[in-house]
Motif scaffolding. Structure first.
Motif, short mmCIF file in Angstrom:
data_model
loop_
_atom_site.label_atom_id
_atom_site.label_comp_id
_atom_site.label_asym_id
_atom_site.label_seq_id
_atom_site.Cartn_x
_atom_site.Cartn_y
_atom_site.Cartn_z
N PHE A 89 -4.74 -4.53 4.71
CA PHE A 89 -4.95 -4.63 3.27
C PHE A 89 -6.02 -3.68 2.78
O PHE A 89 -7.03 -3.45 3.42
CB PHE A 89 -5.29 -6.07 2.86
N CYS A 90 -5.76 -3.11 1.61
CA CYS A 90 -6.71 -2.25 0.91
C CYS A 90 -6.75 -2.78 -0.52
O CYS A 90 -5.90 -2.46 -1.35
CB CYS A 90 -6.23 -0.80 0.95
N LEU A 91 -7.72 -3.64 -0.81
CA LEU A 91 -7.75 -4.39 -2.06
C LEU A 91 -9.08 -4.19 -2.78
O LEU A 91 -10.11 -3.95 -2.16
CB LEU A 91 -7.56 -5.89 -1.77
N GLY A 92 -9.05 -4.33 -4.10
CA GLY A 92 -10.28 -4.28 -4.88
C GLY A 92 -11.06 -3.02 -4.60
O GLY A 92 -10.61 -1.91 -4.84
N THR A 104 -0.49 -7.72 -12.89
CA THR A 104 0.14 -8.77 -12.08
C THR A 104 -0.63 -9.11 -10.83
O THR A 104 -0.35 -10.13 -10.20
CB THR A 104 1.56 -8.35 -11.67
N SER A 105 -1.57 -8.25 -10.43
CA SER A 105 -2.30 -8.39 -9.16
C SER A 105 -1.38 -8.21 -7.95
O SER A 105 -1.72 -8.64 -6.85
CB SER A 105 -3.04 -9.73 -9.06
N ARG A 106 -0.24 -7.58 -8.16
CA ARG A 106 0.66 -7.32 -7.03
C ARG A 106 0.15 -6.13 -6.22
O ARG A 106 -0.73 -5.38 -6.65
CB ARG A 106 2.07 -7.01 -7.54
N THR A 107 0.75 -5.95 -5.04
CA THR A 107 0.38 -4.84 -4.17
C THR A 107 1.54 -3.87 -4.00
O THR A 107 2.71 -4.22 -4.22
CB THR A 107 -0.06 -5.34 -2.78
N ALA A 108 1.22 -2.66 -3.59
CA ALA A 108 2.22 -1.65 -3.24
C ALA A 108 2.06 -1.33 -1.76
O ALA A 108 0.95 -1.36 -1.22
CB ALA A 108 2.02 -0.39 -4.08
N PHE A 141 -1.71 -1.94 -0.83
CA PHE A 141 -2.74 -1.49 -1.75
C PHE A 141 -2.63 -2.27 -3.06
O PHE A 141 -1.53 -2.39 -3.61
CB PHE A 141 -2.58 -0.01 -2.05
N GLY A 142 -3.76 -2.78 -3.55
CA GLY A 142 -3.68 -3.50 -4.81
C GLY A 142 -5.03 -3.89 -5.37
O GLY A 142 -6.06 -3.81 -4.70
N LEU A 143 -5.01 -4.32 -6.63
CA LEU A 143 -6.21 -4.78 -7.33
C LEU A 143 -6.00 -6.23 -7.79
O LEU A 143 -5.42 -6.46 -8.85
CB LEU A 143 -6.49 -3.89 -8.54
N PRO A 144 -6.50 -7.20 -7.02
CA PRO A 144 -6.38 -8.60 -7.43
C PRO A 144 -7.49 -9.03 -8.38
O PRO A 144 -7.86 -10.20 -8.45
CB PRO A 144 -6.49 -9.33 -6.09
N GLU A 145 -8.03 -8.08 -9.14
CA GLU A 145 -9.22 -8.33 -9.94
C GLU A 145 -9.03 -9.46 -10.95
O GLU A 145 -9.91 -10.30 -11.12
CB GLU A 145 -9.65 -7.05 -10.68
N GLY A 159 -8.10 -5.61 8.14
CA GLY A 159 -7.74 -4.72 7.04
C GLY A 159 -8.81 -3.71 6.74
O GLY A 159 -9.95 -3.83 7.19
N PHE A 160 -8.46 -2.73 5.93
CA PHE A 160 -9.37 -1.66 5.58
C PHE A 160 -10.53 -2.16 4.73
O PHE A 160 -11.70 -1.88 5.03
CB PHE A 160 -8.58 -0.59 4.83
#
Length: 253
Positions: free
Chosen positions: A104-107, A158-162, A127-131, A57-58
């Motif tokens: 994945f592109c997270l946080g 929600t910590s969901r992704t798009a 893309f998402g923020l599981p913070e 992932g990225f």
């Protein structure tokens, strides 16, 4: 392993991140990335920078395990400063930055992609923020550059992704391509940008940054204060310590 810079074509710098297994960067890795981006932007021969990553992932954000090993605040402070520097280096790069996002592109990945000038994504990118699931806060500033305000809030809470396709529909992703074509497509776009006059493209980058409605550096720094408050209160450790028990994947911002 680490951060490397190559010159795949005239006028283009390719900055690649490689921190196996999931590109969750230690504090020093963020500083190294910031310096590579700044150096690429300062080079008068460069007219565009492509930011890419090796592996699954990225970017998966910061190295949570590094924080779990440190019961003080030095790892957190290092990550906070490192992320701030890397995100700022993307935004302040003297030439346009094209982010090639695969997987994945997270946080912290949102901080990088959100501050990029253009995003090219693979069809498997998310893309998402599981913070909130990682005992952290931050990068809503950058997610708000990718999706509308209310969707940003829903994703954050929600910590969901798009998906890349969803972001393309919102206009924040330039093009969605198969994973095998990601880097080629990003380099083709960078080549088109790099054919512009070098002095003029730098003026254009400065001008566009100057009319931004939100100061991304100040906005993100404000968010980071709440991250540190969560750590001082103890809630961050409590949430973060469940992270290793629930999943083998690491990363947040």
């Amino acid at each position: 392993m680490g951060v490397s810079t190559a010159r795949p074509d005239k006028g283009i710098a390719l900055v690649t991140v490689d921190f196996p297994p999931v590109n969750a960067l230690p504090a020093q890795g963020w500083f190294d990335l910031a310096e590579a981006l700044r150096a690429a932007g300062r080079d008068p021969d460069n007219r565009c920078v492509v930011l890419a990553a090796e592996g699954r992932g990225f970017n998966a954000g910061v190295d949570i395990k590094e924080m779990q090993r440190d019961r003080g605040h030095s790892a957190l402070i290092g990550a906070n400063h490192g992320c701030y520097e890397a995100f700022s280096a993307v935004y302040d790069c003297e030439v346009p930055v094209v982010a090639a996002v695969g997987g994945f592109c997270l946080g912290g990945g949102i901080g990088l992609a959100g501050n990029a000038d253009v995003i090219v994504a693979s069809d498997d990118a998310v893309f998402g923020l599981p913070e909130l699931d990682r005992g952290a806060l931050g990068a809503a500033t950058h997610l708000a550059r990718l999706v509308p305000q209310h969707l940003m809030r829903a994703l954050y809470y929600t910590s969901r992704t798009a998906t890349a396709a969803e972001l393309h529909a919102h206009g924040s992703v330039w093009k969605v391509v198969p994973r095998a074509e990601l880097l080629t497509t990003a380099l083709e776009l960078a080549g088109e940008i790099a054919r512009k006059d070098g002095y003029l493209i730098r003026l254009a980058k400065a001008a566009i940054n100057g009319i931004d409605p939100v100061d991304v550096r100040r906005s993100y720094r404000f968010e980071q204060g709440f991250t540190f408050e969560a750590n001082l209160s103890g809630v961050a450790d409590r949430v973060r310590d469940t992270f290793g028990k629930d999943t083998a994947e690491e990363g947040a911002s």
